[in-house]
Design an enzyme around this catalytic site. Structure first.
Site, PDB file in Angstrom:
ATOM      1  N   SER A  44       0.747  -1.017   0.026  1.00  0.00           N
ATOM      2  CA  SER A  44       0.112  -0.126   0.044  1.00  0.00           C
ATOM      3  C   SER A  44       0.967   1.284  -0.114  1.00  0.00           C
ATOM      4  O   SER A  44       2.176   1.219   0.168  1.00  0.00           O
ATOM      5  CB  SER A  44      -0.901  -0.079   0.979  1.00  0.00           C
ATOM      6  OG  SER A  44      -0.201   0.445   2.468  1.00  0.00           O
ATOM      7  N   SER A  46       0.817   3.787   1.975  1.00  0.00           N
ATOM      8  CA  SER A  46       0.788   4.678   3.504  1.00  0.00           C
ATOM      9  C   SER A  46       2.074   5.207   3.796  1.00  0.00           C
ATOM     10  O   SER A  46       2.055   6.005   4.743  1.00  0.00           O
ATOM     11  CB  SER A  46       0.002   3.605   4.494  1.00  0.00           C
ATOM     12  OG  SER A  46       1.056   2.552   4.837  1.00  0.00           O
TER      13      SER A  46
END
Length: 251
Positions: A44, A46
């Protein structure tokens, strides 16, 4: 002994040696993965820009000592942590999500046990003190569809001097203004560097405070990196898809 028997014995001996070498290699790999270094990949965004989707990195298992989450499948019921060494503020750490104790997450250690953490107007505060951040050049990336992505970027410096870059992609984002989080003893407050695209300790119902026991290890080095739109097994695309400049970057 006949020539045929000699050849049979030779084949059996060769097979035995091959099996022995394979077993030894598997045991060595198991020991290294369990006690020294474990590979992880980033799924991801993030932690952008520090970590990108498609990064593969080694995590040191010994950095914080060992808990039951250090052993594959948790098959050894270690109580608490042995050979423990406390995480430092600013470390990038892999941990098991407290909600299910099985999902791997990777974030940065921001709050230590007993700290008070708050975000106001997108600015981080630790124990009532503003964490300095300096505006730097925008983060720019080009997606798989060829569209340019641009985000405001800041260099943030923690009280212990650890400095890194964070993205602030959305004004008045969901977690740009929070209450005060009081980190319990034996727990840590984790945040992603891509502040408006990170589900972390600010989301108390999903991540919350992370128990020390849940830490798996500390991210150390990127050993491989490939564009997120290219599967790693497509080796024929490596010359163009591999991010050569990120390989062996320390974290």
């Amino acid at each position: 002994m006949s020539v045929a028997k000699d050849k049979t014995a030779e084949k059996e001996g060769g097979l035995y040696e091959t099996v022995k070498v394979i077993i030894q290699a598997l045991l060595i790999a198991f020991v290294i993965r369990t006690f020294l270094f474990q590979p992880f990949n980033i799924p991801s965004a993030s932690m952008v820009q520090t970590l990108l989707v498609g990064d593969y990195l080694f995590v040191s298992k010994y950095a914080y000592g060992y808990s039951r989450y250090s052993i594959p499948f948790g098959i050894v019921p270690i109580p608490g942590r042995i050979f423990a060494s406390q995480p430092k503020r600013g470390d990038i750490a892999v941990f098991k999500l407290p909600k299910d104790n099985s999902t791997d997450y990777i974030k940065r250690v921001i709050g230590l046990p007993g700290d008070e953490i708050q975000v106001t107007g997108g600015v981080l505060y630790i124990n009532g003190e503003e964490v300095p951040r300096e505006r730097v050049a925008d983060y720019v990336d080009v997606g798989p569809n060829g569209r340019e992505f641009r985000a405001p970027r800041y260099r943030e410096t923690l009280p212990n001097g650890v400095s890194y870059e964070v993205l602030d992609t959305e004004e008045n984002g969901l977690f740009d203004n929070t209450g005060i989080y009081k980190v319990p003893e034996g727990h840590y407050f984790m945040m992603g560097d891509n502040r408006d695209n990170s589900t972390d300790s600010r989301a108390q119902a999903f991540v919350g405070y992370v128990p020390f026991e849940n830490f798996v290890g500390r991210a150390e080095v990127i050993f491989f990196s490939i564009r997120e739109d290219t599967p790693i097994w497509q080796v024929w695309n490596w010359p163009w898809a591999v991010r050569w400049g990120r390989i062996f970057d320390s974290l």
